[in-house]
Motif scaffolding. Structure first.
Motif, PDB file in Angstrom:
ATOM      1  N   LEU A  58       0.831  -1.199   0.000  1.00  0.00           N
ATOM      2  CA  LEU A  58       0.000   0.000   0.000  1.00  0.00           C
ATOM      3  C   LEU A  58       0.871   1.257   0.000  1.00  0.00           C
ATOM      4  CD1 LEU A  58      -2.830  -1.044   2.474  1.00  0.00           C
ATOM      5  CD2 LEU A  58      -2.706  -1.357   0.014  1.00  0.00           C
ATOM      6  N   ASN A  59       0.224   2.398  -0.171  1.00  0.00           N
ATOM      7  CA  ASN A  59       0.907   3.700  -0.304  1.00  0.00           C
ATOM      8  C   ASN A  59       1.809   3.739  -1.531  1.00  0.00           C
ATOM      9  OD1 ASN A  59      -0.360   4.460   2.020  1.00  0.00           O
ATOM     10  ND2 ASN A  59       1.499   4.917   3.182  1.00  0.00           N
ATOM     11  N   LYS A  60       1.536   2.872  -2.492  1.00  0.00           N
ATOM     12  CA  LYS A  60       2.329   2.821  -3.727  1.00  0.00           C
ATOM     13  C   LYS A  60       1.436   2.886  -4.964  1.00  0.00           C
ATOM     14  CE  LYS A  60       6.013   0.142  -1.554  1.00  0.00           C
ATOM     15  NZ  LYS A  60       6.781  -1.145  -1.541  1.00  0.00           N
ATOM     16  N   GLY A  61       0.264   3.502  -4.799  1.00  0.00           N
ATOM     17  CA  GLY A  61      -0.647   3.606  -5.936  1.00  0.00           C
ATOM     18  C   GLY A  61      -1.491   2.351  -6.085  1.00  0.00           C
ATOM     19  N   GLY A  97      -4.070   3.622   8.201  1.00  0.00           N
ATOM     20  CA  GLY A  97      -4.071   4.709   7.237  1.00  0.00           C
ATOM     21  C   GLY A  97      -3.278   4.469   5.979  1.00  0.00           C
ATOM     22  N   LYS A  98      -2.837   3.245   5.723  1.00  0.00           N
ATOM     23  CA  LYS A  98      -2.159   2.960   4.460  1.00  0.00           C
ATOM     24  C   LYS A  98      -3.223   2.788   3.373  1.00  0.00           C
ATOM     25  CE  LYS A  98       1.861   1.236   4.248  1.00  0.00           C
ATOM     26  NZ  LYS A  98       3.058   0.391   4.147  1.00  0.00           N
ATOM     27  N   VAL A  99      -2.951   3.342   2.203  1.00  0.00           N
ATOM     28  CA  VAL A  99      -3.973   3.440   1.163  1.00  0.00           C
ATOM     29  C   VAL A  99      -3.503   2.790  -0.133  1.00  0.00           C
ATOM     30  CG1 VAL A  99      -5.573   5.044   0.022  1.00  0.00           C
ATOM     31  CG2 VAL A  99      -4.453   5.715   2.158  1.00  0.00           C
ATOM     32  N   GLY A 100      -4.443   2.225  -0.873  1.00  0.00           N
ATOM     33  CA  GLY A 100      -4.125   1.653  -2.175  1.00  0.00           C
ATOM     34  C   GLY A 100      -5.328   1.696  -3.095  1.00  0.00           C
ATOM     35  N   ILE A 101      -5.069   1.477  -4.383  1.00  0.00           N
ATOM     36  CA  ILE A 101      -6.130   1.416  -5.398  1.00  0.00           C
ATOM     37  C   ILE A 101      -6.093   0.024  -6.017  1.00  0.00           C
ATOM     38  CG2 ILE A 101      -7.104   2.502  -7.453  1.00  0.00           C
ATOM     39  CD1 ILE A 101      -5.130   4.844  -6.963  1.00  0.00           C
ATOM     40  N   LEU A 102      -7.214  -0.668  -6.042  1.00  0.00           N
ATOM     41  CA  LEU A 102      -7.236  -2.023  -6.587  1.00  0.00           C
ATOM     42  C   LEU A 102      -7.024  -1.981  -8.111  1.00  0.00           C
ATOM     43  CD1 LEU A 102     -10.116  -3.821  -4.670  1.00  0.00           C
ATOM     44  CD2 LEU A 102      -7.724  -3.460  -4.006  1.00  0.00           C
ATOM     45  N   HIS A 129      -5.603  12.296  -1.784  1.00  0.00           N
ATOM     46  CA  HIS A 129      -6.178  13.073  -0.687  1.00  0.00           C
ATOM     47  C   HIS A 129      -5.980  12.343   0.643  1.00  0.00           C
ATOM     48  CE1 HIS A 129      -9.037  15.708   1.420  1.00  0.00           C
ATOM     49  NE2 HIS A 129      -9.504  14.597   1.964  1.00  0.00           N
ATOM     50  N   LEU A 130      -6.271  11.044   0.664  1.00  0.00           N
ATOM     51  CA  LEU A 130      -6.120  10.264   1.898  1.00  0.00           C
ATOM     52  C   LEU A 130      -4.647  10.085   2.262  1.00  0.00           C
ATOM     53  CD1 LEU A 130      -8.860   7.562   1.214  1.00  0.00           C
ATOM     54  CD2 LEU A 130      -9.011   9.482   2.815  1.00  0.00           C
ATOM     55  N   LEU A 131      -3.808   9.927   1.261  1.00  0.00           N
ATOM     56  CA  LEU A 131      -2.373   9.813   1.498  1.00  0.00           C
ATOM     57  C   LEU A 131      -1.857  11.102   2.137  1.00  0.00           C
ATOM     58  CD1 LEU A 131      -0.287   7.566   0.808  1.00  0.00           C
ATOM     59  CD2 LEU A 131       0.290   8.884  -1.232  1.00  0.00           C
TER      60      LEU A 131
END
Length: 403
Positions: A58-61, A97-102, A129-131
């Motif tokens: 996560l946090n890598k797009g 809070g780590k974010v990613g896009i499937l 925005h969340l990052l």
């Protein structure tokens, strides 16, 4: 845009033509779940399933891979949900809070909150925005051992909502920056792989540099280096050396305000010496002491060595840097609890080494690689810092984009 075009909102100062919306109003929130681990038919299928094992992705797009896979039966017989491509996932437990896009259809465990964006919200914009607002997740998380964020927080979560065209443009600009960073990082990986392959061939004599012939000598390491045992006259806690678990990873000791000086004998270390950690040499904890650490100290658990006149220090370092070599040194570790590799045992290991002039040429080859890799890493860090600045400007509307 002038200052008069900004307004104070629940999430900070924003342009007056931006909205602030509950995320639940503009995206569909979905929870994750774990199918029964005891039922074989639910696992090792073809549906990627994100769990805490995948936090590093996560946090890598976009998220392209997962550690585990579930099945259609696993989805049908649990509360897990098959999420569409483009869904935003947020970790709510452990590292929050780590974010990613499937990147494709996937499912997640209950440790994640997932959002399917509606027409008013661009998913890539939401990712950035969340990052950018990661600090709010860290601040709200509770728990002494494993941090967690309750569902009530997500029900109240508000986001900045520029016009959709502006969202798309912001997402495009930041994505381009990330693509550049990604390309640089892939080039670093390629250079490292190239270097490792050359090290294996050149440092074993399988391939020789032009102009060099003849047999290499075989000798015990103890004939090439000598342990330095110069005791520091004034032990100094602020001038101690640690060896990280990575190649060439030597640094000053980090000192906490509560740490007290112990009675362990400290030895004076000099730049150009070879140094390693007794417990972790086989994991790559070794290097050459840089000039910046001249005069620093270490205990006998981090011994240092001087080279004899037949040995080029950096050739010796690169010879050790082959993973196939240093991992194999675990065989000579001794002890019942915390095993160590003592100098007397390391000294018995025999290695092949070329004439001094060939050693120097080999060192030059790999030092060139390291300089190039170091410059690329500096470029990546600079790009990351620039991207942080861009996010600050674009995601708060301090700089507006043309649409």
């Amino acid at each position: 845009m002038t200052k008069n075009n900004y307004v104070r909102t629940a999430i900070g100062e924003l342009p007056s033509d931006w909205e602030v919306e509950l995320l639940d109003n503009i995206a569909e929130r979905k929870s994750g779940h774990t199918p029964d681990k005891k039922i074989e038919e639910y696992w090792n299928g073809n549906i990627p399933w994100i769990s805490l094992k995948d936090l590093s992705r996560l946090n890598k797009g976009f998220v392209y891979e997962t550690t585990d896979f579930t099945t259609n039966e696993g989805i049908k017989n649990s509360s897990a949900v098959l999420l569409p491509q483009g869904t935003i996932v947020i970790s709510r437990d452990a590292t929050v809070g780590k974010v990613g896009i499937l990147a494709e259809e996937m499912a997640t465990s209950q440790h994640f909150i997932n959002y399917i964006c509606g027409d008013r919200l661009n998913n890539v914009y939401l990712y950035y925005h969340l990052l950018f607002r990661n600090h709010i997740f860290e601040r709200i998380a509770t728990g002494s051992t494993i941090k967690t964020i309750g569902l009530s927080f997500f029900k109240k979560l508000k986001v900045a909502l520029p016009p959709i065209r502006e969202q798309e443009r912001i997402a495009s600009i930041l994505s381009a920056w990330d693509n550049t960073i990604d390309l640089k990082e892939k080039l670093i990986d390629y250079k490292n792989e190239q270097k490792q392959g050359l090290m294996q061939r050149l440092l074993t004599g399988e391939v020789r540099l032009p102009g060099f012939k003849g047999e290499w000598k075989k000798e015990r390491i103890g004939k090439l280096i000598t342990e330095s045992k110069e005791i520091a006259s004034k032990p100094d806690l602020n001038k101690r050396i640690t060896v990280r678990l990575n190649l060439k990873g030597i640094q000053k000791r980090d000192v906490s305000s509560t740490e007290k000086e112990d009675a362990t004998t400290q030895y004076l270390r000099k730049s150009g010496q070879f140094i390693y950690g007794k417990q972790n040499l086989h994991k790559g904890a070794f290097g050459i002491i840089p000039k910046a650490l001249e005069g620093y100290q270490s205990s006998s658990d981090i011994p240092a060595f001087n080279f004899n006149e037949e040995v080029d220090p950096y050739w010796f370092f690169y010879y050790f840097s082959r993973e196939s070599f240093y991992t194999n040194l675990e065989k000579i570790s001794t002890g019942t609890g915390s095993k160590r590799i003592n100098p007397k045992d390391l000294f018995k290991v025999k290695i092949h080494f070329p004439p001094y002039t060939e050693q120097q040429k080999l060192s030059e080859v790999f030092l060139c690689f390291d300089r190039e890799i170091s410059l690329l890493k500096e470029e990546v860090e600079a790009l990351k810092e620039q991207k942080k600045g861009l996010m600050q400007l674009l995601l708060t509307g301090k700089v507006r984009v043309r649409v």
